[in-house]
Scaffold this motif. Structure first.
Motif, PDB file in Angstrom:
ATOM      1  N   PHE A  49       0.827  -1.203   0.000  1.00 31.13           N
ATOM      2  CA  PHE A  49       0.000   0.000   0.000  1.00 31.13           C
ATOM      3  C   PHE A  49       0.863   1.254   0.000  1.00 31.13           C
ATOM      4  O   PHE A  49       2.068   1.230   0.221  1.00 31.13           O
ATOM      5  CB  PHE A  49      -0.921   0.004   1.214  1.00 31.13           C
ATOM      6  CG  PHE A  49      -0.179   0.147   2.524  1.00 31.13           C
ATOM      7  CD1 PHE A  49      -0.050   1.376   3.134  1.00 31.13           C
ATOM      8  CD2 PHE A  49       0.418  -0.961   3.120  1.00 31.13           C
ATOM      9  CE1 PHE A  49       0.642   1.514   4.331  1.00 31.13           C
ATOM     10  CE2 PHE A  49       1.108  -0.839   4.308  1.00 31.13           C
ATOM     11  CZ  PHE A  49       1.222   0.397   4.915  1.00 31.13           C
ATOM     12  N   THR A  51       0.450   5.282   1.708  1.00 31.88           N
ATOM     13  CA  THR A  51      -0.338   6.059   2.663  1.00 31.88           C
ATOM     14  C   THR A  51       0.116   7.518   2.666  1.00 31.88           C
ATOM     15  O   THR A  51       1.271   7.811   2.366  1.00 31.88           O
ATOM     16  CB  THR A  51      -0.231   5.463   4.085  1.00 31.88           C
ATOM     17  OG1 THR A  51      -1.049   6.231   4.965  1.00 31.88           O
ATOM     18  CG2 THR A  51       1.183   5.436   4.593  1.00 31.88           C
ATOM     19  N   THR A 116      -3.895   3.904  -0.281  1.00 32.42           N
ATOM     20  CA  THR A 116      -4.118   3.293  -1.582  1.00 32.42           C
ATOM     21  C   THR A 116      -3.559   1.881  -1.532  1.00 32.42           C
ATOM     22  O   THR A 116      -2.342   1.691  -1.442  1.00 32.42           O
ATOM     23  CB  THR A 116      -3.421   4.097  -2.700  1.00 32.42           C
ATOM     24  OG1 THR A 116      -3.856   5.449  -2.623  1.00 32.42           O
ATOM     25  CG2 THR A 116      -3.741   3.522  -4.064  1.00 32.42           C
ATOM     26  N   LYS A 118      -2.478  -1.504  -3.078  1.00 33.15           N
ATOM     27  CA  LYS A 118      -2.071  -2.053  -4.370  1.00 33.15           C
ATOM     28  C   LYS A 118      -2.462  -3.528  -4.463  1.00 33.15           C
ATOM     29  O   LYS A 118      -2.963  -3.973  -5.484  1.00 33.15           O
ATOM     30  CB  LYS A 118      -0.570  -1.893  -4.568  1.00 33.15           C
ATOM     31  CG  LYS A 118      -0.138  -0.455  -4.673  1.00 33.15           C
ATOM     32  CD  LYS A 118       1.349  -0.352  -4.871  1.00 33.15           C
ATOM     33  CE  LYS A 118       1.761   1.104  -4.935  1.00 33.15           C
ATOM     34  NZ  LYS A 118       3.204   1.242  -5.081  1.00 33.15           N
ATOM     35  N   PRO A 133      -7.413  -3.911  -5.306  1.00 29.60           N
ATOM     36  CA  PRO A 133      -8.148  -2.826  -4.640  1.00 29.60           C
ATOM     37  C   PRO A 133      -9.648  -2.809  -4.942  1.00 29.60           C
ATOM     38  O   PRO A 133     -10.445  -2.498  -4.058  1.00 29.60           O
ATOM     39  CB  PRO A 133      -7.494  -1.554  -5.182  1.00 29.60           C
ATOM     40  CG  PRO A 133      -6.156  -1.981  -5.652  1.00 29.60           C
ATOM     41  CD  PRO A 133      -6.278  -3.410  -6.062  1.00 29.60           C
ATOM     42  N   TYR A 148     -14.498   3.757   2.037  1.00 27.00           N
ATOM     43  CA  TYR A 148     -13.799   3.052   0.968  1.00 27.00           C
ATOM     44  C   TYR A 148     -14.471   3.362  -0.362  1.00 27.00           C
ATOM     45  O   TYR A 148     -15.690   3.242  -0.493  1.00 27.00           O
ATOM     46  CB  TYR A 148     -13.806   1.548   1.242  1.00 27.00           C
ATOM     47  CG  TYR A 148     -13.379   0.702   0.072  1.00 27.00           C
ATOM     48  CD1 TYR A 148     -12.087   0.787  -0.430  1.00 27.00           C
ATOM     49  CD2 TYR A 148     -14.270  -0.162  -0.542  1.00 27.00           C
ATOM     50  CE1 TYR A 148     -11.701   0.019  -1.501  1.00 27.00           C
ATOM     51  CE2 TYR A 148     -13.889  -0.934  -1.612  1.00 27.00           C
ATOM     52  CZ  TYR A 148     -12.609  -0.838  -2.100  1.00 27.00           C
ATOM     53  OH  TYR A 148     -12.226  -1.588  -3.169  1.00 27.00           O
ATOM     54  N   THR A 152     -11.840   3.861  -7.032  1.00 28.92           N
ATOM     55  CA  THR A 152     -10.448   4.317  -6.984  1.00 28.92           C
ATOM     56  C   THR A 152      -9.569   3.378  -6.164  1.00 28.92           C
ATOM     57  O   THR A 152      -8.350   3.406  -6.286  1.00 28.92           O
ATOM     58  CB  THR A 152     -10.355   5.728  -6.374  1.00 28.92           C
ATOM     59  OG1 THR A 152     -10.847   5.685  -5.030  1.00 28.92           O
ATOM     60  CG2 THR A 152     -11.122   6.735  -7.199  1.00 28.92           C
ATOM     61  N   ILE A 154      -9.264   3.611  -2.962  1.00 29.42           N
ATOM     62  CA  ILE A 154      -8.683   4.415  -1.880  1.00 29.42           C
ATOM     63  C   ILE A 154      -9.525   4.265  -0.618  1.00 29.42           C
ATOM     64  O   ILE A 154     -10.757   4.355  -0.652  1.00 29.42           O
ATOM     65  CB  ILE A 154      -8.565   5.891  -2.275  1.00 29.42           C
ATOM     66  CG1 ILE A 154      -7.576   6.028  -3.436  1.00 29.42           C
ATOM     67  CG2 ILE A 154      -8.123   6.743  -1.087  1.00 29.42           C
ATOM     68  CD1 ILE A 154      -7.444   7.432  -3.982  1.00 29.42           C
TER      69      ILE A 154
END
Length: 180
Positions: A49, A51, A116, A118, A133, A148, A152, A154
């Motif tokens: 990830f 951050t 985010t 991955k 994701p 969440y 995206t 994210i």
């Protein structure tokens, strides 16, 4: 002389048979040890990830049943350095400890942030999940401190009434499949 030769042959035959039996018993014991080693099933949880703010990430499970009719909680903490914003964290749960009820990942203790993801990889000796994701909703539930966006990928963490405990829980059906 013939009797002596016959006696020596019989002795040799039985001693060879005995050595074969000893070798076979040793091989069986080794196979049993290998089977015991193979039966150990370690849970590994990896998250790749990025951050916006570094923080502590915590993998935990409550009320894990042990073989001796006792229950325990486990917590594995990974502390990020203040200069890190991208990381692969690997949590390894000790052998034979199987989360029965829940497995959660706390996404920090202090800082509100955007994360985010991955890739998340969860595996045991038997099963492996690679979670992208856009699939997070299929594998996890999120508490009220997490927003969440599946488009995206994210995750945004937030405070509510001064409290901060952003946690995502692995779905029970996935936990069950990991330890079938």
């Amino acid at each position: 002389m013939k009797k002596l030769t016959l006696v020596l042959l019989v002795i040799t035959f039985f001693s060879c048979k005995n050595e074969e039996n000893v070798a076979e018993k040793a091989k069986q014991q080794n196979n049993k040890l290998e089977q015991k080693i193979e039966k150990k099933n370690r849970l590994v949880f990896e998250i790749d990830f990025k951050t916006t703010k570094p923080d502590d990430f915590i993998l935990f499970s409550n009320d894990v049943f042990l073989n001796n009719s006792q229950f325990m909680n486990f917590i594995i903490t990974h502390k990020m350095n203040s200069n890190e914003n991208q990381k692969v964290i690997k949590f390894e749960v000790p052998d034979e400890i199987k989360p029965d009820v829940s497995l959660g990942l706390i996404l920090g203790r202090e800082n509100e942030k955007a994360i985010t993801v991955k890739l998340i990889k969860i595996h045991t000796n038997n099963v492996e999940y690679l979670i992208s994701p856009d699939e997070l909703n299929d594998y996890f539930t999120f508490n009220k401190f997490i927003e969440y966006n599946p488009e995206t990928g994210i995750i945004n963490t937030k405070r509510i009434d001064g409290k901060y405990n952003p946690t995502m829980f692995l779905r029970k059906k996935i936990i069950n499949k990991l330890f079938q």
